[in-house]
Write a protein that holds these residues in place. Structure first.
Motif, PDB file in Angstrom:
ATOM      1  N   MET A   1      23.621 -17.543  -8.998  1.00 30.46           N
ATOM      2  CA  MET A   1      24.512 -17.057  -8.280  1.00 30.46           C
ATOM      3  C   MET A   1      26.047 -17.379  -8.220  1.00 30.46           C
ATOM      4  SD  MET A   1      24.153 -14.225  -6.687  1.00 30.46           S
ATOM      5  CE  MET A   1      24.410 -13.396  -5.404  1.00 30.46           C
ATOM      6  N   GLU A   2      25.854 -18.726  -8.445  1.00 32.42           N
ATOM      7  CA  GLU A   2      27.112 -19.645  -8.619  1.00 32.42           C
ATOM      8  C   GLU A   2      28.000 -18.948  -9.608  1.00 32.42           C
ATOM      9  OE1 GLU A   2      28.401 -23.821  -9.913  1.00 32.42           O
ATOM     10  OE2 GLU A   2      27.063 -23.921  -8.417  1.00 32.42           O
ATOM     11  N   ASN A   3      27.443 -18.608 -10.803  1.00 36.71           N
ATOM     12  CA  ASN A   3      28.319 -17.968 -11.980  1.00 36.71           C
ATOM     13  C   ASN A   3      28.894 -16.868 -11.498  1.00 36.71           C
ATOM     14  OD1 ASN A   3      27.778 -20.501 -13.507  1.00 36.71           O
ATOM     15  ND2 ASN A   3      26.000 -19.683 -14.519  1.00 36.71           N
ATOM     16  N   PHE A   4      28.026 -16.223 -10.763  1.00 33.26           N
ATOM     17  CA  PHE A   4      28.324 -14.562 -10.635  1.00 33.26           C
ATOM     18  C   PHE A   4      29.751 -14.617  -9.670  1.00 33.26           C
ATOM     19  CE2 PHE A   4      28.118 -10.636  -7.888  1.00 33.26           C
ATOM     20  CZ  PHE A   4      28.214  -9.850  -9.112  1.00 33.26           C
ATOM     21  N   SER A   5      29.889 -15.589  -8.803  1.00 30.22           N
ATOM     22  CA  SER A   5      30.948 -15.566  -7.869  1.00 30.22           C
ATOM     23  C   SER A   5      32.137 -16.221  -8.586  1.00 30.22           C
ATOM     24  CB  SER A   5      30.583 -16.692  -6.494  1.00 30.22           C
ATOM     25  OG  SER A   5      30.181 -17.732  -6.979  1.00 30.22           O
ATOM     26  N   GLU A   6      31.890 -16.867  -9.581  1.00 36.98           N
ATOM     27  CA  GLU A   6      32.816 -17.581 -10.257  1.00 36.98           C
ATOM     28  C   GLU A   6      33.652 -16.615 -11.145  1.00 36.98           C
ATOM     29  OE1 GLU A   6      33.137 -21.255 -13.532  1.00 36.98           O
ATOM     30  OE2 GLU A   6      31.750 -21.439 -11.667  1.00 36.98           O
TER      31      GLU A   6
ATOM     32  N   LEU B   1      33.401 -13.229 -10.631  1.00 40.37           N
ATOM     33  CA  LEU B   1      34.179 -12.421  -9.731  1.00 40.37           C
ATOM     34  C   LEU B   1      35.461 -12.932  -9.269  1.00 40.37           C
ATOM     35  CD1 LEU B   1      31.750 -10.917  -7.157  1.00 40.37           C
ATOM     36  CD2 LEU B   1      33.056  -9.682  -9.075  1.00 40.37           C
ATOM     37  N   SER B   2      35.814 -14.081  -9.066  1.00 42.68           N
ATOM     38  CA  SER B   2      36.956 -14.652  -8.770  1.00 42.68           C
ATOM     39  C   SER B   2      37.911 -14.509  -9.798  1.00 42.68           C
ATOM     40  CB  SER B   2      36.913 -16.109  -8.449  1.00 42.68           C
ATOM     41  OG  SER B   2      36.389 -17.071  -9.443  1.00 42.68           O
TER      42      SER B   2
END
Length: 151
Positions: free
Chosen positions: A1-6, A8-9
């Motif tokens: 999930m951390e990669n997904f937010s990265e 998206l940013s």
């Protein structure tokens, strides 16, 4: 999930949305011109991306390619001349529909099918890219020879 937010940013920046919009517009225009392929459009746009941010540059090139895939069907439906080789089959059903006064319906069907196919292919790439990379790392001389002989 951390990669997904990265991700998206990196993606949710106005410059990226502008690059996608310009890319899709250029792709549709170039794809609609018979004789100009989407691969040629991407190759011609590549030098302009050297001074851009990497994410924006890739999104511009992807937008050109995806827009060109749809743009080729415009001339295939309206004047029975495919704009790109990929839209050659579109004229078999699209042009007769245009002759019957259903050109708008044919263009909409082409647009919707192009978008749905792009979404499915993008999702497939997201899920299977790692597996394909693992397979490609095991390639040897016979596999590379097969790839070069049988494109």
């Amino acid at each position: 999930m951390e990669n997904f937010s990265e991700v998206l940013s990196l993606f949710l920046v106005w410059d990226n949305f502008i690059a996608i919009a310009i890319g899709v517009f250029l792709g549709v225009v170039i794809g609609a011109i018979p004789g100009l392929t989407t691969t040629m459009a991407v190759a011609l746009a590549l030098p302009f991306t050297f001074s851009m941010e990497p994410v924006s540059a890739i999104l511009l090139l992807v937008g050109i390619y995806k827009g060109g895939m749809y743009g080729g069907s415009i001339t295939a439906i309206l004047i029975r001349t495919p704009g790109t080789p990929a839209s050659a089959c579109t004229l078999l059903d699209g042009y007769p529909m245009a002759q019957n006064g259903e050109a708008k319906k044919a263009l909409k069907m082409s647009l919707y099918s192009s978008v749905i196919a792009d979404i499915i292919s993008n999702i497939s790439l997201i899920f299977f890219a790692a597996y394909l990379a693992k397979i490609a790392l095991n390639f040897g001389a016979p596999e590379f020879f097969g790839l070069s002989v049988f494109p």
